[in-house]
Design an enzyme around this catalytic site. Structure first.
Site, PDB file in Angstrom:
ATOM      1  N   GLU A   1      -1.168  -5.156   8.894  1.00 48.36           N
ATOM      2  CA  GLU A   1      -0.361  -4.485   9.910  1.00 48.36           C
ATOM      3  C   GLU A   1      -1.022  -4.578  11.271  1.00 48.36           C
ATOM      4  O   GLU A   1      -2.195  -4.195  11.413  1.00 48.36           O
ATOM      5  CB  GLU A   1      -0.192  -2.997   9.554  1.00 48.36           C
TER       6      GLU A   1
ATOM      7  N   LYS B   1      -1.067  -9.346   3.368  1.00 45.00           N
ATOM      8  CA  LYS B   1      -0.271  -8.793   4.472  1.00 45.00           C
ATOM      9  C   LYS B   1      -1.148  -7.813   5.248  1.00 45.00           C
ATOM     10  O   LYS B   1      -1.885  -7.033   4.636  1.00 45.00           O
ATOM     11  CB  LYS B   1       0.991  -8.093   3.947  1.00 45.00           C
TER      12      LYS B   1
ATOM     13  N   ASP C   1       0.842  -1.206   0.000  1.00 42.48           N
ATOM     14  CA  ASP C   1       0.000   0.000   0.000  1.00 42.48           C
ATOM     15  C   ASP C   1       0.877   1.255   0.000  1.00 42.48           C
ATOM     16  O   ASP C   1       0.375   2.376  -0.046  1.00 42.48           O
ATOM     17  CB  ASP C   1      -1.022  -0.003   1.148  1.00 42.48           C
ATOM     18  N   SER C   2       2.212   1.058  -0.026  1.00 42.23           N
ATOM     19  CA  SER C   2       3.129   2.172  -0.287  1.00 42.23           C
ATOM     20  C   SER C   2       2.806   2.812  -1.632  1.00 42.23           C
ATOM     21  O   SER C   2       3.255   3.927  -1.912  1.00 42.23           O
ATOM     22  CB  SER C   2       4.581   1.689  -0.260  1.00 42.23           C
TER      23      SER C   2
ATOM     24  N   GLU D   1       9.481  -3.721  10.550  1.00 38.84           N
ATOM     25  CA  GLU D   1       9.918  -2.456   9.947  1.00 38.84           C
ATOM     26  C   GLU D   1      10.469  -1.504  11.002  1.00 38.84           C
ATOM     27  O   GLU D   1       9.813  -1.254  12.035  1.00 38.84           O
ATOM     28  CB  GLU D   1       8.727  -1.811   9.209  1.00 38.84           C
TER      29      GLU D   1
ATOM     30  N   ASP E   1      -1.040  -6.099   0.125  1.00 34.69           N
ATOM     31  CA  ASP E   1      -1.396  -5.436   1.385  1.00 34.69           C
ATOM     32  C   ASP E   1      -2.898  -5.240   1.532  1.00 34.69           C
ATOM     33  O   ASP E   1      -3.560  -4.748   0.598  1.00 34.69           O
ATOM     34  CB  ASP E   1      -0.763  -4.037   1.421  1.00 34.69           C
TER      35      ASP E   1
END
Ligand code: KIV
Length: 264
Positions: free
Chosen positions: A115, A113, A46-47, A182, A85
């Site tokens: 978070e 993925k 999602d960057s 991270e 993501d």
């Protein structure tokens, strides 16, 4: 033809101590280049909200955008494992998580993925039970930038370090197959990697993890202000293909990350 990478491939690499590589890609052309350069996994991160869409954070990224870019990457049919993501707030409860993951898996992802820590255990368990492999993401989780008050290194105090380790163990027990760490101190990342059975992928987490990931635009030197853990692999490389290969080779040989890329 190169054999497709699966989670078993990555498990075997961890067992044998061979480092592996994840690179972000958001379209078919770069997915093909990354795969041909030897990236074991491709992250449709999602960057993309920052490097493609021009936002300051990943928070505005929609599930539609993630599904669209996952489809673009999957059309390249890379040999690399495709991880996508789950965007901000698409996994805030177990039902939403199943719905959002269905979209991404049907778009071509082979793993999702997400978070967060312990609070995700039930969702991870449900996903894995229903056939969706999971990569967890701890440490500096960019979707929580407003909670952290900026993009800051996490896990520096004993309390934070203990909590990240506890989250990592619980997430593995819930069934996650991979973990991204991270921006945490190298020593903590190495400790977590050695304690977990599942492969751990670091970004700004030192050289003691089982693998490394970088955002494509960062490692190609296209980002105005890149964090200290980024190496510009375009420097001295004659082409994008060569830069991608240099990143893959540097991770596999242990040449990246160096001391200057790590936090203590
Ligand atoms: O979105 C992304 O690119 C990521 C990486 C920074 C790991 O989550």
């Amino acid at each position: 033809m190169t054999k497709r990478v699966t989670i078993s491939t990555l498990d075997n690499m961890k067992a044998s101590g061979d480092k592996f590589v994840m690179i972000t890609a958001y379209d078919a052309t770069f997915a093909k280049l990354a795969s041909e350069a030897g990236a074991d996994t491709i992250l449709v991160g999602d960057s993309l909200g920052m490097v493609l869409q021009g936002h300051d954070t990943t928070i505005p990224v929609s599930l539609d955008a993630m599904a669209y870019h996952t489809e673009c990457v999957a059309r390249a049919r890379p040999h690399s494992l495709i991880v996508s993501d789950l965007p901000f707030m698409s996994f805030s409860n177990a039902d939403d998580t199943l719905h959002a993951s269905t979209r991404l898996m049907q778009a071509g992802a082979q793993m999702v993925k997400l978070e967060g820590g312990t609070w995700l255990s039930d969702s991870i368990h449900r996903l894995v039970e229903r056939g969706v492999p999971v990569c967890a993401h701890l440490g500096l989780t960019p979707q929580s930038v407003n909670v952290f008050g900026g993009y800051r290194v996490q896990g520096r105090t004993p309390k934070e370090a203990k909590s990240i380790l506890a989250d990592a163990v619980e997430i593995q027990d819930a069934g996650a197959s991979l973990l991204v760490l991270e921006c945490i101190p190298a020593e903590l990342a190495a400790d977590i990697s050695s304690k977990l059975d599942i492969p751990v992928i670091g970004i700004g987490a030192g050289g003691g993890t089982d693998a490394q990931v970088l955002v494509l635009h960062d490692m190609l030197g296209m980002t105005e202000t890149a964090p200290k853990f980024v190496q510009n692999f375009m420097e001295g490389a004659p082409s994008i293909q060569a830069a991608l290969k240099a990143f893959v080779d540097a991770v596999k040989s242990g040449d990246y990350p160096k001391e200057e890329h790590t936090y203590s």
